[in-house]
Structure formats: C-alpha cells, structure tokens
Design an enzyme around this catalytic site. Structure first.
Site, PDB file in Angstrom:
ATOM      1  N   CYS A  31       0.837  -1.208   0.000  1.00 57.43           N
ATOM      2  CA  CYS A  31       0.000   0.000   0.000  1.00 57.43           C
ATOM      3  C   CYS A  31       0.870   1.256   0.000  1.00 57.43           C
ATOM      4  O   CYS A  31       1.877   1.342   0.710  1.00 57.43           O
ATOM      5  CB  CYS A  31      -0.912  -0.003   1.227  1.00 57.43           C
ATOM      6  SG  CYS A  31      -2.086   1.385   1.243  1.00 57.43           S
ATOM      7  N   CYS A  58      -8.872  -1.087   2.942  1.00 54.43           N
ATOM      8  CA  CYS A  58      -8.360   0.204   2.480  1.00 54.43           C
ATOM      9  C   CYS A  58      -8.881   0.498   1.076  1.00 54.43           C
ATOM     10  O   CYS A  58      -8.879  -0.373   0.201  1.00 54.43           O
ATOM     11  CB  CYS A  58      -6.832   0.158   2.484  1.00 54.43           C
ATOM     12  SG  CYS A  58      -6.032   1.596   1.752  1.00 54.43           S
ATOM     13  N   CYS A 308      12.382 -25.989  25.389  1.00 56.41           N
ATOM     14  CA  CYS A 308      12.380 -27.363  24.885  1.00 56.41           C
ATOM     15  C   CYS A 308      13.267 -27.502  23.649  1.00 56.41           C
ATOM     16  O   CYS A 308      13.649 -28.616  23.279  1.00 56.41           O
ATOM     17  CB  CYS A 308      10.952 -27.819  24.591  1.00 56.41           C
ATOM     18  SG  CYS A 308      10.030 -26.756  23.472  1.00 56.41           S
TER      19      CYS A 308
END
Length: 341
Positions: A31, A58, A308
């Site tokens: 955009c 938009c 982990c």
C-alpha cells in the site's frame, strides 16, 4: 513483516495483510499510504481474519481485490456496508438502492470468494468484539450491530470467537496477543496467574492446544491487553536482539505433575547448552524414561521461555520441534552466539 511493509515489498503480496489501529483499515504490504508506526499495526493472514479484527478494507490499495478491476456493483455493496450504522445491508436495502439482491450476491462471491452476507457478518462480529472489549454492555453491542435475537447474537459470536460475548467481559478469560519476531509470528496468552501459552502461530497442533486450555481453565480466549503480555513482548524483543537470555515473566504452565517437573528441568538448561533426552531422564530420576520425557517436551506450550528447543538427540543431531527444525537450529545458534561463555 513490518520491514516488508516499510519496503512495500511485492514478494509479500498474498502472505499477510496489515491492520492499522489508528485508522481501522487493513492494507496490502505494498500500500502506498503513509506507513504507520510499528506499535500501531497488527498482521493478519487473510481478509476474513482482518474483518474479524474489526478492520475495513483500504480504499487505496484495495486488499480484497484481485488483479482485475473491482466491479462497480461490488464496490457499491462494500461502501453500503461501511456506511450502514449497524454494518448490515438487507435485501430490502439493496432493492431500495436499485440493486437486484441475487445479482449482488453472485457478483460479490465471484469477485471475493465469499458471500456478501459472510463479509457483513465478519465485519459486524469484529466490531461487536471491540464494543464488548471496550466495556459496552452486551445487549448494546448486540443491538448496535443489528442483531435482534439475543440467542442468535450469542451463537454467532461464539462461532467466531470460541466463547459467548459475556466471556469477553468476565474475569475468567485468557487475553491473547500476536507478537512479531524474527522467526515468525507468535501467539501469547496470559491471565493474572501468569503466561499460559507462547507458540508460533504455524505450530502443529496449536488449535488443539487452544481448545484444551479453554476446557481445562474453563475460560474464553479473547484479544486484549495485559501487563504480562507487554512484559513478554519486551523480553522477546530483548532476547532476539541478544540483550537477554533469561526470561523473568511470570509463568503459569498448564500440565500434569510429571509435565511440570520436566518443564522445570528444561528451565535449568543454560542458554548456549543442550541436553539429550537420556540426560534429562537421568536428572529426573527416571533413567528408563527418555520417551516419556520426549512426550512431555512436545507438550510444552511455552516456546523459548521453557526452552524445549535445547533438547537434542544423544548423537548431537536435532530432533522433533513443533515450531520447525529450522527454528530450533536458529534458536540454538542464536543462544550459542549471545549466551554465557
């Protein structure tokens, strides 16, 4: 993704959409509008999720449009939905606008791949969630968004957000926030007890984890703000910048007594170091239990903060990681570089 947005990188077209909190619109990565500040944006994988977030498309970059020009009738329908006080345009309204409802539905679906009614429902539900989160009474949010039936509103709300609207106000809820990291978007969930979940959004089994948390804690999961979410956002940013290797955010993991023991042992592995499943089992006093340790390791819902990723095979090779082995490798390399000598 913010860097891609700042560069207007066309390679990210179709990968994500950007919601701008200050304007209430969502845009393509390319955009040409003025770029918002990082704290004023959130990212969505598709238009439906952006609509559920309460954003409207938009008008400059037209994020819901394909490569072909938007049909005038489709544009007329979208503008009508935005202009309607409750976000609802009925067939009667369409006739008054000189639009044949069947034609409108057919053209809208052909262009967007979703029906006009689905578009309206997604937008109305997103706005309703914002109303409820802001403290507006549920009945007002219901009526303001065009739902005459209380039961219909509750059912529609629960289908989208996993809980009835009342759950968005009550204390018994987990507040959710999306966090952007160099390794991808993460989802964080917290309540006053502590951080409950921190996972990459593309993790295998994430949806199952969310359902399990809702069931075990008897709570709803809704977007919101919490001091612990702010803290983990800051600490993650410092971690990836190499300024922090230890996390201080309060944790409240949900698991069995055995899982909690394994996760506590995981937190004792120093950054930059690793252990095998057999070493973990020996430290826990169950030398014949590497597989049980592996299952508990895989059940960890607090990625990175309960490390982990620091558990590897006995031969030094990498093994399963729900967030992806490439992330596990990157995390270990990052910690070896920035961890204690």
């Amino acid at each position: 993704m913010y860097r891609a947005l700042a560069r207007r990188d066309p390679a990210y077209e179709g990968v994500f959409l950007t919601g701008v909190k200050t304007t209430g619109i969502f845009c393509r990565p390319t955009c040409k509008a003025k770029k918002p500040l990082p704290q004023n944006v959130e990212f969505f994988p598709n238009a439906t999720e952006a609509l559920h977030g309460g954003y409207r498309p938009c008008r400059l970059c037209r994020p819901m449009d394909g490569t072909k020009p938007v049909p005038p009738l489709v544009e007329k329908l979208r503008r009508a939905a935005e202009a309607a006080p409750d976000g609802r345009v009925t067939d009667k309204d369409l006739v008054a606008m000189g639009v044949e409802p069947t034609t409108a539905r057919r053209q809208f679906k052909a262009y967007h791949g979703m029906t006009f009614h689905a578009y309206q429902r997604a937008r109305r539900m997103g706005l309703a969630l914002r109303d409820v989160k802001s403290g507006k009474p549920v009945i007002e949010a219901q009526l303001d968004r065009g739902y005459e039936s209380t039961s219909g509103f509750r059912e529609a709300f629960a289908r989208v957000f996993g809980a009835p609207p009342r759950g968005a106000q009550d204390a018994a809820c987990l507040l959710a926030r999306r966090l952007e990291t160099p390794l991808g978007t993460m989802l964080a969930l917290a309540d006053d007890a502590g951080l409950r979940l921190l996972e990459f959004v593309d993790r295998r089994g994430l949806e199952r984890e969310l359902v399990g948390l809702r069931r075990r804690l008897k709570c709803a999961i809704v977007p919101g703000s919490h001091a612990l979410l702010d803290q983990i956002a800051t600490e993650l940013s410092e971690y990836f910048a190499g300024r922090r290797m230890q996390f201080t955010v309060r944790l409240a993991p949900v698991g069995s007594d055995f899982q909690l023991r394994v996760w506590a042992e995981l937190r004792r592995i120093e950054p930059g170091r690793s252990r095998s499943y057999a070493e973990m089992a020996a430290r826990l006093g169950i030398p014949k239990g590497p597989r049980a340790v592996g299952r508990a390791n895989g059940s960890n819902m607090l990625a990175i903060v309960i490390p982990c990723h620091r558990v590897i095979n006995a031969d030094g090779s990498l093994c399963g990681y729900a967030g992806g082995l490439w992330r596990k490798q990157r995390l270990l390399e990052h910690e070896r570089k920035h961890g204690p000598a």
